[in-house]
Scaffold this active site. Structure first.
Site, mmCIF file in Angstrom:
data_model
loop_
_atom_site.group_PDB
_atom_site.id
_atom_site.type_symbol
_atom_site.label_atom_id
_atom_site.label_comp_id
_atom_site.label_asym_id
_atom_site.label_seq_id
_atom_site.Cartn_x
_atom_site.Cartn_y
_atom_site.Cartn_z
ATOM 1 N N PHE A 1 0.881 -1.293 0.024
ATOM 2 C CA PHE A 1 -0.195 0.081 0.066
ATOM 3 C C PHE A 1 0.807 1.179 0.079
ATOM 4 O O PHE A 1 0.720 2.343 0.923
ATOM 5 C CB PHE A 1 -0.840 0.058 1.188
ATOM 6 C CG PHE A 1 -2.305 0.565 1.019
ATOM 7 C CD1 PHE A 1 -3.056 0.236 0.011
ATOM 8 C CD2 PHE A 1 -2.601 1.581 1.737
ATOM 9 C CE1 PHE A 1 -4.312 0.734 -0.483
ATOM 10 C CE2 PHE A 1 -4.027 2.159 1.566
ATOM 11 C CZ PHE A 1 -4.768 2.096 0.710
ATOM 12 N N GLY A 2 1.604 1.331 -0.998
ATOM 13 C CA GLY A 2 2.754 2.554 -1.120
ATOM 14 C C GLY A 2 2.058 3.392 -2.076
ATOM 15 O O GLY A 2 0.735 3.597 -2.377
ATOM 16 N N ILE B 1 1.892 3.267 -5.542
ATOM 17 C CA ILE B 1 0.805 2.487 -6.521
ATOM 18 C C ILE B 1 -0.437 2.003 -6.045
ATOM 19 O O ILE B 1 -1.449 2.087 -6.568
ATOM 20 C CB ILE B 1 1.553 1.690 -7.323
ATOM 21 C CG1 ILE B 1 2.832 2.407 -8.273
ATOM 22 C CG2 ILE B 1 0.741 0.859 -8.397
ATOM 23 C CD1 ILE B 1 3.989 1.702 -8.996
ATOM 24 N N THR C 1 3.805 -1.553 7.234
ATOM 25 C CA THR C 1 3.229 -0.584 8.264
ATOM 26 C C THR C 1 1.535 -0.377 8.052
ATOM 27 O O THR C 1 1.162 -0.145 6.918
ATOM 28 C CB THR C 1 4.033 0.690 8.437
ATOM 29 O OG1 THR C 1 3.958 1.219 7.184
ATOM 30 C CG2 THR C 1 5.290 0.293 8.751
ATOM 31 N N ILE D 1 1.175 -6.465 -10.827
ATOM 32 C CA ILE D 1 1.810 -5.554 -11.655
ATOM 33 C C ILE D 1 3.015 -5.073 -10.776
ATOM 34 O O ILE D 1 3.824 -4.268 -10.958
ATOM 35 C CB ILE D 1 1.143 -4.188 -11.848
ATOM 36 C CG1 ILE D 1 0.464 -3.854 -10.695
ATOM 37 C CG2 ILE D 1 -0.011 -4.478 -12.636
ATOM 38 C CD1 ILE D 1 1.337 -2.779 -9.850
ATOM 39 N N ARG E 1 6.280 -7.566 -9.310
ATOM 40 C CA ARG E 1 7.467 -8.030 -9.943
ATOM 41 C C ARG E 1 6.988 -9.717 -10.238
ATOM 42 O O ARG E 1 6.350 -10.190 -9.176
ATOM 43 C CB ARG E 1 8.793 -8.109 -9.197
ATOM 44 C CG ARG E 1 9.340 -6.848 -9.301
ATOM 45 C CD ARG E 1 9.889 -6.533 -10.621
ATOM 46 N NE ARG E 1 10.796 -5.185 -10.908
ATOM 47 C CZ ARG E 1 10.108 -4.244 -11.143
ATOM 48 N NH1 ARG E 1 9.009 -3.981 -11.583
ATOM 49 N NH2 ARG E 1 11.116 -2.933 -11.325
ATOM 50 N N GLU F 1 11.986 -12.480 -17.671
ATOM 51 C CA GLU F 1 11.660 -11.521 -18.893
ATOM 52 C C GLU F 1 12.806 -11.374 -19.612
ATOM 53 O O GLU F 1 13.872 -11.035 -19.419
ATOM 54 C CB GLU F 1 11.127 -10.355 -18.096
ATOM 55 C CG GLU F 1 9.860 -10.240 -17.240
ATOM 56 C CD GLU F 1 9.381 -9.175 -16.412
ATOM 57 O OE1 GLU F 1 9.989 -7.992 -16.824
ATOM 58 O OE2 GLU F 1 8.438 -8.801 -15.792
ATOM 59 N N HIS G 1 5.223 -6.667 -19.263
ATOM 60 C CA HIS G 1 5.786 -5.491 -18.464
ATOM 61 C C HIS G 1 5.469 -4.006 -18.922
ATOM 62 O O HIS G 1 6.560 -3.642 -18.959
ATOM 63 C CB HIS G 1 7.195 -5.859 -18.120
ATOM 64 C CG HIS G 1 7.694 -5.296 -16.997
ATOM 65 N ND1 HIS G 1 8.717 -5.627 -16.072
ATOM 66 C CD2 HIS G 1 7.137 -4.031 -16.217
ATOM 67 C CE1 HIS G 1 8.739 -4.956 -14.872
ATOM 68 N NE2 HIS G 1 7.962 -4.138 -14.866
HETATM 69 P P1 NAP Z 1 6.227 1.985 -2.908
HETATM 70 O O1 NAP Z 1 5.655 3.376 -2.706
HETATM 71 O O2 NAP Z 1 7.486 1.778 -2.140
HETATM 72 O O3 NAP Z 1 5.144 0.889 -1.938
HETATM 73 C C1 NAP Z 1 5.487 -0.386 -1.683
HETATM 74 C C2 NAP Z 1 4.600 -0.853 -0.920
HETATM 75 O O4 NAP Z 1 4.916 -2.118 -0.611
HETATM 76 C C3 NAP Z 1 4.508 -0.271 0.764
HETATM 77 O O5 NAP Z 1 3.445 -0.184 1.071
HETATM 78 C C4 NAP Z 1 5.381 -1.115 1.329
HETATM 79 O O6 NAP Z 1 5.045 -1.192 2.866
HETATM 80 C C5 NAP Z 1 4.786 -2.635 0.801
HETATM 81 N N1 NAP Z 1 5.893 -3.727 1.304
HETATM 82 C C6 NAP Z 1 7.141 -3.811 1.019
HETATM 83 N N2 NAP Z 1 7.359 -5.108 1.493
HETATM 84 C C7 NAP Z 1 6.508 -5.701 2.079
HETATM 85 C C8 NAP Z 1 5.976 -7.039 2.513
HETATM 86 N N3 NAP Z 1 6.879 -7.678 2.754
HETATM 87 N N4 NAP Z 1 4.430 -7.110 2.865
HETATM 88 C C9 NAP Z 1 3.815 -6.350 2.487
HETATM 89 N N5 NAP Z 1 3.849 -5.064 2.140
HETATM 90 C C10 NAP Z 1 5.187 -4.651 1.568
HETATM 91 O O7 NAP Z 1 6.599 1.596 -4.177
HETATM 92 P P2 NAP Z 1 5.659 1.749 -5.667
HETATM 93 O O8 NAP Z 1 6.063 3.046 -6.086
HETATM 94 O O9 NAP Z 1 4.320 1.760 -5.238
HETATM 95 O O10 NAP Z 1 5.825 0.651 -6.481
HETATM 96 C C11 NAP Z 1 5.872 -0.708 -6.061
HETATM 97 C C12 NAP Z 1 6.381 -1.566 -6.759
HETATM 98 O O11 NAP Z 1 5.507 -1.648 -8.037
HETATM 99 C C13 NAP Z 1 7.717 -1.153 -7.366
HETATM 100 O O12 NAP Z 1 8.854 -1.657 -6.548
HETATM 101 C C14 NAP Z 1 8.121 -2.096 -8.726
HETATM 102 O O13 NAP Z 1 8.603 -3.422 -8.466
HETATM 103 C C15 NAP Z 1 6.454 -2.305 -9.124
HETATM 104 N N6 NAP Z 1 6.398 -1.469 -10.513
HETATM 105 C C16 NAP Z 1 5.828 -2.403 -11.313
HETATM 106 C C17 NAP Z 1 5.452 -1.433 -12.615
HETATM 107 C C18 NAP Z 1 5.012 -2.347 -13.945
HETATM 108 O O14 NAP Z 1 5.415 -1.865 -14.749
HETATM 109 N N7 NAP Z 1 4.327 -3.348 -13.741
HETATM 110 C C19 NAP Z 1 5.521 -0.295 -12.593
HETATM 111 C C20 NAP Z 1 5.944 0.439 -11.589
HETATM 112 C C21 NAP Z 1 6.366 -0.352 -10.335
HETATM 113 P P3 NAP Z 1 5.421 -0.106 3.891
HETATM 114 O O15 NAP Z 1 4.555 1.061 3.323
HETATM 115 O O16 NAP Z 1 4.728 -0.414 5.100
HETATM 116 O O17 NAP Z 1 6.823 0.223 3.767
HETATM 117 C C1 GLV Z 2 8.661 -0.776 -13.543
HETATM 118 O O1 GLV Z 2 8.539 -2.071 -13.284
HETATM 119 C C2 GLV Z 2 9.326 0.031 -12.465
HETATM 120 O O2 GLV Z 2 9.816 -0.618 -11.422
HETATM 121 O O3 GLV Z 2 9.211 1.288 -12.739
#
Ligand code: NAP
Ligand code: GLV
Ligand code: GLV
Length: 339
Positions: A158-159, A161, A182, A239, A241, A270, A288
């Protein structure tokens, strides 16, 4: 003399133009992945690197890159980079958060809706002429899908995205459950979301969307045991990894009907090919492309440039990943004069 940056793939031109004001730029201009041995050679005299999530950046790369001071990743996720090792060596690592959040949340929803309503199968049915051949204009039991409006969505991670996905779910009048490391009381109020331990979230949700980073803790977080907790009518959307899900277990779950369907933008390897998975009709697949909009990709290029430029000026890059590196080395190249 300007510092040298090596960019491992063509990124939008506007980013390159910005970077060129402060750096000597070299780009791997080919469409294919940069071969490992070429990357190992190219980093030899690089002061900075721009990397993609498909480039493995580890100790071997650092050993070959005596001048390297900053890695500006063109992505928000950075599980491909050994950040701990970079920090030890005083190498700054930056990423591209925020600017791709909305595009990626939109795409999670595109997958969710596509799977829920069988959109890709239905498109094929019309396009191939099967509808015309069948000669049935409208049938009460044709292409029945699952309701989305008013159902329960469970968002894991719940960050940025995850929350953006929740904002959209509000418009669909959904009950919103979330899991993260958290609890977030303020977000709970703002979005009407409720925290759930992972197992409970999986049991209660009609749609489970994965939006966590890949870490040691999230590797195969969704495995056979977890898939068995989900509803038979539930849909999984990933979406985050590919390695967050145990694909073997997922294929089994989809084949045996433990869950109803899946939408996948990311895969364990990938590019990906898996005949068994691809034969299943209750999955929708994408290569992706979560952040692949013009707007997001342009903004990512500008943010990569912004990080490199700040560093060259001796400033802390705006989206630094490894803050502890500040204790190891000050930002800047020292021996070069930034213009
Ligand atoms: P973010 O703001 O850092 O959010 C990550 C969330 O995951 C946070 O809420 C974090 O918890 C939670 N988390 C981490 N470890 C966890 C665990 N073990 N159990 C439960 N929750 C956990 O990141 P974001 O910007 O939203 O991006 C998230 C991910 O999406 C990226 O790291 C990337 O791998 C992926 N992504 C994919 C694409 C695509 O093209 N498909 C595009 C963009 C990103 P806390 O808040 O408590 O720290
Ligand atoms: C895409 O998957 C990213 O992490 O930006
Ligand atoms: C469907 O097209 C309907 O009118 O109900």
């Amino acid at each position: 003399m300007k510092p040298r940056v090596f960019i491992t793939r063509q990124i939008p031109e506007r980013g390159i133009r910005m970077i060129e004001e402060y750096y000597e730029v070299e780009v791997w201009g080919e469409e294919r992945e940069i071969p490992r041995e070429v990357l190992l050679e190219k980093v030899r005299d690089a002061d900075a690197l721009v990397t993609l999530l498909s480039d493995r950046i580890d100790g071997e790369i650092f050993d070959n890159a005596p001048k390297l001071k900053i890695i500006a990743q063109y992505a928000v996720g950075y599980d491909n980079i050994d950040v701990e090792e970079a920090t030890k060596r005083g190498i700054y690592v930056t990423n591209t958060p925020d600017v791709l959040t909305e595009a990626t949340a939109d795409f999670a929803w595109a997958l969710l809706m596509a799977v829920a309503r069988g959109l890709v199968n239905a498109d094929g049915f019309v396009r191939r002429g099967d509808w015309k051949d069948k000669g049935v204009a409208w049938h009460p039991l044709m292409y029945l899908g699952r309701d989305v409006y008013g159902k329960t969505i469970g968002i894991v991670g719940f960050g940025r995205i995850g929350q953006a996905i929740a904002r959209r779910a509000k418009g669909f009048n959904m009950r919103i459950l979330y899991n993260s490391r958290t609890k977030k009381p303020e977000k709970e109020r703002e979005l009407g979301a409720e925290f759930r331990p992972l197992d409970e979230l999986l049991r209660e949700s009609d749609f489970v969307v994965l939006a966590v980073p890949l870490t040691k803790e999230t590797y195969h977080m969704v495995n056979e045991e977890k898939l068995k907790l989900m509803k038979e009518t539930a849909i999984l959307v990933n979406i985050s990894r590919g390695k967050v899900v145990d694909t073997k277990a997922l294929v089994k779950a989809l084949k045996e009907g433990w869950i109803a369907g899946a939408g996948l933008d990311v895969f364990e390897e990938e590019p990906y090919y898996n005949e068994e998975l691809f034969k299943l009709r209750n999955v929708t697949l994408a290569p992706h492309i979560g952040s692949a909009t013009y707007g997001a990709r342009y903004a990512m290029a500008e943010l990569v440039a912004g990080n490199l430029i700040a560093f060259a000026k001796g400033e802390i890059p705006p989206t630094l990943v490894n803050g502890e590196v500040l204790n190891v080395r000050k930002p800047g190249f020292g021996r070069y004069d930034a213009p």
